[in-house]
Design a protein around this motif. Structure first.
Motif, PDB file in Angstrom:
ATOM      1  N   PHE A 119       0.702  -1.018   0.414  1.00 37.97           N
ATOM      2  CA  PHE A 119       0.181  -0.176  -0.117  1.00 37.97           C
ATOM      3  C   PHE A 119       0.989   1.595   0.273  1.00 37.97           C
ATOM      4  O   PHE A 119       1.711   1.629   1.046  1.00 37.97           O
ATOM      5  CB  PHE A 119      -0.453   0.074   1.105  1.00 37.97           C
ATOM      6  N   GLY A 120       0.214   2.083  -0.965  1.00 31.71           N
ATOM      7  CA  GLY A 120       1.487   2.832  -1.204  1.00 31.71           C
ATOM      8  C   GLY A 120       2.947   3.478  -1.178  1.00 31.71           C
ATOM      9  O   GLY A 120       3.552   3.642  -1.931  1.00 31.71           O
ATOM     10  N   ASP A 121       3.169   1.737  -1.676  1.00 31.08           N
ATOM     11  CA  ASP A 121       4.374   1.429  -2.622  1.00 31.08           C
ATOM     12  C   ASP A 121       4.613   2.381  -3.607  1.00 31.08           C
ATOM     13  O   ASP A 121       3.860   3.010  -4.662  1.00 31.08           O
ATOM     14  CB  ASP A 121       4.498  -0.070  -2.837  1.00 31.08           C
ATOM     15  N   LEU A 122       5.718   2.453  -4.221  1.00 31.00           N
ATOM     16  CA  LEU A 122       6.482   2.884  -5.500  1.00 31.00           C
ATOM     17  C   LEU A 122       5.698   2.301  -6.492  1.00 31.00           C
ATOM     18  O   LEU A 122       5.754   3.337  -7.841  1.00 31.00           O
ATOM     19  CB  LEU A 122       7.956   2.858  -5.588  1.00 31.00           C
ATOM     20  N   THR A 123       5.455   1.031  -6.910  1.00 30.39           N
ATOM     21  CA  THR A 123       4.860   1.368  -7.662  1.00 30.39           C
ATOM     22  C   THR A 123       3.253   1.433  -8.278  1.00 30.39           C
ATOM     23  O   THR A 123       2.530   1.402  -9.188  1.00 30.39           O
ATOM     24  CB  THR A 123       4.946  -0.635  -8.459  1.00 30.39           C
ATOM     25  N   GLN A 124       2.613   1.317  -6.854  1.00 31.34           N
ATOM     26  CA  GLN A 124       1.123   2.287  -7.070  1.00 31.34           C
ATOM     27  C   GLN A 124       1.580   3.799  -7.290  1.00 31.34           C
ATOM     28  O   GLN A 124       0.333   3.834  -8.105  1.00 31.34           O
ATOM     29  CB  GLN A 124       0.564   1.782  -5.381  1.00 31.34           C
ATOM     30  N   ILE A 125       2.511   4.220  -6.713  1.00 36.75           N
ATOM     31  CA  ILE A 125       2.631   5.978  -6.717  1.00 36.75           C
ATOM     32  C   ILE A 125       2.403   5.932  -8.812  1.00 36.75           C
ATOM     33  O   ILE A 125       2.370   7.218  -8.957  1.00 36.75           O
ATOM     34  CB  ILE A 125       3.465   6.185  -6.239  1.00 36.75           C
ATOM     35  N   MET A 126       3.579   4.772  -9.323  1.00 38.94           N
ATOM     36  CA  MET A 126       4.296   4.870 -10.750  1.00 38.94           C
ATOM     37  C   MET A 126       2.759   4.683 -11.420  1.00 38.94           C
ATOM     38  O   MET A 126       2.770   5.219 -12.234  1.00 38.94           O
ATOM     39  CB  MET A 126       5.537   3.797 -10.480  1.00 38.94           C
ATOM     40  N   THR A 127       2.264   3.839 -11.122  1.00 36.57           N
ATOM     41  CA  THR A 127       1.548   3.274 -12.158  1.00 36.57           C
ATOM     42  C   THR A 127      -0.252   4.452 -12.083  1.00 36.57           C
ATOM     43  O   THR A 127      -0.811   4.959 -12.858  1.00 36.57           O
ATOM     44  CB  THR A 127      -0.297   2.002 -11.250  1.00 36.57           C
ATOM     45  N   ALA A 128      -0.338   5.141 -10.658  1.00 35.16           N
ATOM     46  CA  ALA A 128      -0.663   6.099 -10.965  1.00 35.16           C
ATOM     47  C   ALA A 128      -0.562   7.972 -11.839  1.00 35.16           C
ATOM     48  O   ALA A 128      -1.306   8.607 -12.378  1.00 35.16           O
ATOM     49  CB  ALA A 128      -0.781   7.156  -9.906  1.00 35.16           C
ATOM     50  N   ASN A 129       1.260   7.909 -11.969  1.00 33.65           N
ATOM     51  CA  ASN A 129       1.778   8.532 -12.354  1.00 33.65           C
ATOM     52  C   ASN A 129       1.299   8.154 -13.621  1.00 33.65           C
ATOM     53  O   ASN A 129       1.360   9.643 -14.690  1.00 33.65           O
ATOM     54  CB  ASN A 129       2.967   8.796 -11.872  1.00 33.65           C
ATOM     55  N   LEU A 130       1.445   7.208 -14.410  1.00 35.22           N
ATOM     56  CA  LEU A 130       1.476   6.493 -15.657  1.00 35.22           C
ATOM     57  C   LEU A 130      -0.640   7.075 -16.433  1.00 35.22           C
ATOM     58  O   LEU A 130      -0.525   7.037 -17.416  1.00 35.22           O
ATOM     59  CB  LEU A 130       1.696   5.399 -15.817  1.00 35.22           C
TER      60      LEU A 130
END
Length: 193
Positions: A119-130
């Motif tokens: 939860f709130g991990d780098l890939t989750q943040i990256m997915t939101a950015n993408l």
């Protein structure tokens, strides 16, 4: 309209960023203790929840002015690259042991572990950015889910073999470089857009 190109780019970025993450190691540990297919079902379900949350967050970002979004996305990609390059590798995950080997106990353990750890991990943040960058939530969501499932599958079914053949430091550096390139493009669009 669905874009296979966007899905492929998202898959590559998320896959590379997730490989050196603790999830592959947690999957490897769970996969060696319990039936691998049960573990994968729980982990896969947790990743669907994570990607859904990330896509929703990225969709909210698209409501802001385009230049602002590109600037924020660029800065977040740079922060993600820095996180990858400077993360500590000595983190240990406490994996709760299910009382028995039933599907629901094992899948539930995998689901809970990934849901909390990611939860709130780098890939989750990256997915939101993408999702904010490409404004194609279906392609971004599909690319991210497939990448996370692929990493989980590698961790659960073949993690030991992969780590023997590909140095983790190399994977981390490649993922960070890809994120820097995406950051540069986003910041360029923010400045010139």
């Amino acid at each position: 309209m669905f874009s296979f190109t966007v899905a492929a780019v998202v898959f590559g970025v998320v896959f590379l960023a997730e490989l050196p993450d603790k999830t592959a190691l947690a999957g490897l540990m769970l996969g060696t203790r319990y039936r691998a297919s049960y573990v994968f079902c729980g982990v896969a379900a947790a990743f669907v929840v994570h990607v859904g949350l990330a896509i929703a967050a990225g969709s909210v970002l698209t409501l802001l002015p385009h230049r602002w979004v590109q600037g924020v996305v660029g800065v977040l990609f740079l922060a993600g690259a820095a996180m990858l390059l400077f993360q500590k590798d000595d983190e240990e995950e406490d994996v709760p042991e299910p009382a028995d080997q039933s599907f629901w106990k094992v899948a539930g353990t995998g689901f809970t572990l990934i849901l909390v750890a990611e939860f709130g991990d780098l890939t989750q943040i990256m997915t939101a950015n993408l999702a904010a960058r490409y404004d194609d939530p279906v392609a971004v969501g599909l690319g991210a889910v497939l990448a996370l499932w692929a990493v989980a599958g590698l961790g659960i079914f073949g993690g030991r073999l992969l780590m023997k053949r590909v140095p983790l430091a190399l994977i981390t550096k490649i993922a960070a470089a890809v994120m820097v390139v995406l950051a540069v493009f986003s910041l360029y669009e923010a400045i010139t857009g």
